[in-house]
Motif scaffolding. Structure first.
Motif, short mmCIF file in Angstrom:
data_model
loop_
_atom_site.label_atom_id
_atom_site.label_comp_id
_atom_site.label_asym_id
_atom_site.label_seq_id
_atom_site.Cartn_x
_atom_site.Cartn_y
_atom_site.Cartn_z
N LEU A 1 0.84 -1.21 0.00
CA LEU A 1 0.00 0.00 0.00
C LEU A 1 0.87 1.25 0.00
CD1 LEU A 1 -2.83 -1.01 2.51
CD2 LEU A 1 -3.02 -0.78 0.01
N SER A 2 1.89 1.27 0.85
CA SER A 2 2.73 2.48 0.87
C SER A 2 3.55 2.57 -0.42
CB SER A 2 3.62 2.53 2.11
OG SER A 2 4.78 1.76 1.95
N GLU A 3 4.01 1.42 -0.93
CA GLU A 3 4.79 1.44 -2.18
C GLU A 3 3.94 1.91 -3.35
OE1 GLU A 3 7.48 -2.35 -0.69
OE2 GLU A 3 6.45 -2.48 -2.61
N ASP A 4 2.64 1.59 -3.30
CA ASP A 4 1.73 2.01 -4.36
C ASP A 4 1.19 3.42 -4.13
OD1 ASP A 4 2.16 -0.46 -5.49
OD2 ASP A 4 0.25 -1.33 -4.89
N GLY A 5 1.64 4.07 -3.04
CA GLY A 5 1.21 5.45 -2.77
C GLY A 5 -0.20 5.56 -2.19
N ALA A 6 -0.74 4.45 -1.70
CA ALA A 6 -2.10 4.45 -1.13
C ALA A 6 -2.01 4.86 0.35
CB ALA A 6 -2.74 3.08 -1.31
N VAL A 7 -1.80 6.14 0.56
CA VAL A 7 -1.48 6.67 1.89
C VAL A 7 -2.62 6.44 2.88
CG1 VAL A 7 -1.13 8.84 3.13
CG2 VAL A 7 0.17 8.37 1.04
N ASP A 8 -3.84 6.72 2.50
CA ASP A 8 -4.97 6.57 3.43
C ASP A 8 -5.19 5.10 3.77
OD1 ASP A 8 -5.41 9.31 3.50
OD2 ASP A 8 -6.78 9.24 1.79
N GLU A 9 -5.09 4.24 2.77
CA GLU A 9 -5.29 2.81 3.01
C GLU A 9 -4.16 2.26 3.90
OE1 GLU A 9 -5.41 4.39 0.19
OE2 GLU A 9 -7.22 3.83 -0.91
N TRP A 10 -2.94 2.77 3.69
CA TRP A 10 -1.83 2.34 4.54
C TRP A 10 -2.07 2.77 5.98
CZ3 TRP A 10 2.27 4.38 7.48
CH2 TRP A 10 3.28 3.46 7.79
N ALA A 11 -2.44 4.01 6.16
CA ALA A 11 -2.68 4.52 7.52
C ALA A 11 -3.80 3.74 8.21
CB ALA A 11 -3.02 6.01 7.46
N ALA A 12 -4.75 3.25 7.43
CA ALA A 12 -5.87 2.49 7.99
C ALA A 12 -5.45 1.12 8.51
CB ALA A 12 -6.98 2.33 6.95
N THR A 13 -4.19 0.73 8.29
CA THR A 13 -3.69 -0.53 8.85
C THR A 13 -3.11 -0.32 10.26
OG1 THR A 13 -1.48 -0.35 7.89
CG2 THR A 13 -3.18 -1.45 6.54
N PHE A 14 -3.22 0.91 10.76
CA PHE A 14 -2.81 1.21 12.14
C PHE A 14 -4.05 1.53 12.97
CE2 PHE A 14 0.95 1.77 9.65
CZ PHE A 14 2.01 1.48 10.48
N THR A 15 -4.00 1.25 14.27
CA THR A 15 -5.11 1.66 15.14
C THR A 15 -5.09 3.18 15.28
OG1 THR A 15 -3.81 1.48 17.17
CG2 THR A 15 -4.99 -0.50 16.45
N GLU A 16 -6.23 3.73 15.68
CA GLU A 16 -6.33 5.19 15.87
C GLU A 16 -5.27 5.70 16.85
OE1 GLU A 16 -7.92 7.60 14.54
OE2 GLU A 16 -9.50 6.63 13.37
N ASP A 17 -4.96 4.87 17.85
CA ASP A 17 -4.02 5.29 18.91
C ASP A 17 -2.63 4.69 18.72
OD1 ASP A 17 -4.59 2.64 19.42
OD2 ASP A 17 -4.91 2.93 21.57
N ALA A 18 -2.32 4.28 17.48
CA ALA A 18 -1.05 3.58 17.25
C ALA A 18 0.15 4.48 17.53
CB ALA A 18 -0.98 3.09 15.80
N VAL A 19 1.25 3.82 17.92
CA VAL A 19 2.53 4.50 18.16
C VAL A 19 3.56 3.90 17.22
CG1 VAL A 19 4.37 4.94 19.84
CG2 VAL A 19 1.95 5.01 20.56
N PHE A 20 4.34 4.76 16.55
CA PHE A 20 5.34 4.32 15.59
C PHE A 20 6.68 4.90 16.02
CE2 PHE A 20 5.74 2.97 10.94
CZ PHE A 20 7.12 2.99 10.94
N GLU A 21 7.58 4.01 16.46
CA GLU A 21 8.91 4.43 16.88
C GLU A 21 9.92 4.13 15.79
OE1 GLU A 21 10.12 3.70 21.08
OE2 GLU A 21 8.51 2.21 20.96
N ASP A 22 10.80 5.08 15.53
CA ASP A 22 11.82 4.96 14.49
C ASP A 22 13.13 5.41 15.14
OD1 ASP A 22 13.66 5.91 12.53
OD2 ASP A 22 12.06 6.27 11.08
N SER A 23 14.14 4.54 15.09
CA SER A 23 15.38 4.82 15.84
C SER A 23 16.14 6.03 15.31
CB SER A 23 16.30 3.59 15.82
OG SER A 23 16.71 3.30 14.49
N THR A 24 15.73 6.54 14.14
CA THR A 24 16.42 7.71 13.58
C THR A 24 15.66 9.01 13.90
OG1 THR A 24 15.31 7.63 11.44
CG2 THR A 24 17.31 6.31 11.68
N GLU A 25 14.53 8.89 14.61
CA GLU A 25 13.73 10.07 14.95
C GLU A 25 13.74 10.27 16.47
OE1 GLU A 25 12.37 12.12 12.83
OE2 GLU A 25 12.72 10.94 11.02
N PRO A 26 13.78 11.54 16.92
CA PRO A 26 13.86 11.79 18.36
C PRO A 26 12.57 11.40 19.11
CG PRO A 26 13.65 13.87 17.14
CD PRO A 26 13.84 12.79 16.12
#
Lengths: 136, 136, 136
Positions: free
Chosen positions: C19-44
Motif C-alpha cells: 500500500l505504501s509502495e503504491d502510494g495508497a497513503v490513506d489505506e496504509w494509515a488504515a492498517t494502524f489503530t487510531e491510537d497507534a505509536v510508531f517508533e523509528d530509531s532515527t527520529e527523536p
C-alpha cells in the motif's frame, strides 16, 4: 501438513538466527544437537559437535562486536521435506547483511543451505547444516 | 485456508526457482502450463507458451554459466488471493543476487511480480507471470 | 495454530507495505489503530496516532515520487508470539531496496522491528511498531 511444517521451520529460523545476532551464544548452540555437524564451504573441515559449534559462534560474535557491526541473517525460499522419523530436510537461501555503526548496509554474501532438523520437546534442533557460500 | 495456500505457494516458489538456479531447464519449464505467458518489463513482447519460456531460460542459464556466476532468486512478501477455479493470483517481490566466482555478492535488481497459478496433479503451475523490474 | 498466525501476519505485511509502495497513503494509515505509536530509531520522538502516521508516510511517499525511485520493503524472518487478547507480538527483519529510474538497485538499510498487532474485523491492525535501523 506442509503449512504447519513450513511455518514451524520459518519461525524456528527467525528465532535461531536472532539468538546469534543478539549475542546469545549458549542459547544459539542449544538449537543444535549434541552430535551436530556444521559444514561451511569456506572452511576445510566441518565443525563436529555442539561444543565446537558454540566456540565457533562465540568467536564470530566477538569479532562482530569488535568491528561494531550489525550483522543480520536472512533465510528465505525455504523448502521442507519430511524425513521418515519426524524430522525434516530443508533447503533455503541465506543472505548476510552487515551495517557498520553510522554506515551503510551492504550484502556480505549469499549462501545455498541444507539442514537436517530433528524434533525435540523444545522444538526443532539442527542435526546437520551445510552452508555453501555463493562464489566459492 | 490462507495458511495452506500461502505455504504451498512459498514452497513452490522455493523449488521452482532452485530448478533454474541448478540449471534444470526442462524441469523449470515444466512448472509452467503449455499455454503460459511470461511478461518481462525489459522485453518488448511477452513469451508465449512453455516452449518459448524453456528456450528463453535455456539461454539465460547458459549466459550465467558462461559468466561463472551464482545467480539467486529471492521471492518474498508473497500475497495470495484465490481465484474462482482452484487457482490463485499472487503478488510478490523478487530480488536477484549475483556472485561471481571469487567475488562479492551484489544486488542485480528487484522486481514487482504478479502470477496466476493453477493447480495440477503435480502441484502449482504458472499460467501467467508478469515481472516488472524496478527502475524500468 | 502457529501456521495460521504466521501466514496471516506474513500476508498482512505483504499487503500493508505494498500500500505504501503504491502510494495508497490513506489505506496504509488504515492498517494502524487510531491510537497507534510508531517508533523509528532515527527520529527523536515517536509518531503518536494514526493521523500523525498518515502525514508522515504522505511526506515519505511524496519524497520518493519526487526522487523518481522504486522503494521496496522486504519483511522477513518473522517471529510471532500471541498475546493474551487475540493479538500478536512480532519481531522481524526489514530490508529497504531502492532503485532509481534507469539505475541500479541498492540496499538502503536493514532494520530490526517489533510490532504489536491487534485483530479487527478487516484483519490485523498495528497498535505499536518499533523500527531500529542497523548502524544507528
Amino acid at each position: 501438513m506442509t503449512a504447519d511444517l513450513l511455518a514451524s521451520v520459518q519461525q524456528f529460523y527467525g528465532r535461531q538466527m536472532r539468538l546469534s545476532e543478539d549475542g546469545a551464544v549458549d542459547e544459539w548452540a542449544a538449537t543444535f544437537t549434541e552430535d551436530a555437524v556444521f559444514e561451511d564451504s569456506t572452511e576445510p573441515e566441518p565443525l563436529r559437535g555442539r561444543d565446537a559449534i558454540r566456540e565457533s559462534v562465540r568467536r564470530g560474535v566477538a569479532r562482530i562486536a569488535a568491528a561494531d557491526l550489525d550483522f543480520r541473517h536472512w533465510f528465505g525460499m525455504v523448502d521442507v521435506e519430511p524425513d521418515a522419523d519426524g524430522g525434516v530436510f530443508t533447503r533455503y537461501a541465506a543472505l548476510a547483511v552487515v551495517t557498520p555503526r553510522g554506515g551503510t548496509a551492504a550484502l556480505l554474501g549469499n549462501a545455498d543451505c541444507h539442514d537436517h532438523l530433528v524434533p525435540s520437546p523444545g522444538g526443532w534442533l539442527v542435526r546437520h547444516r551445510a552452508v555453501r557460500f555463493d562464489g566459492t
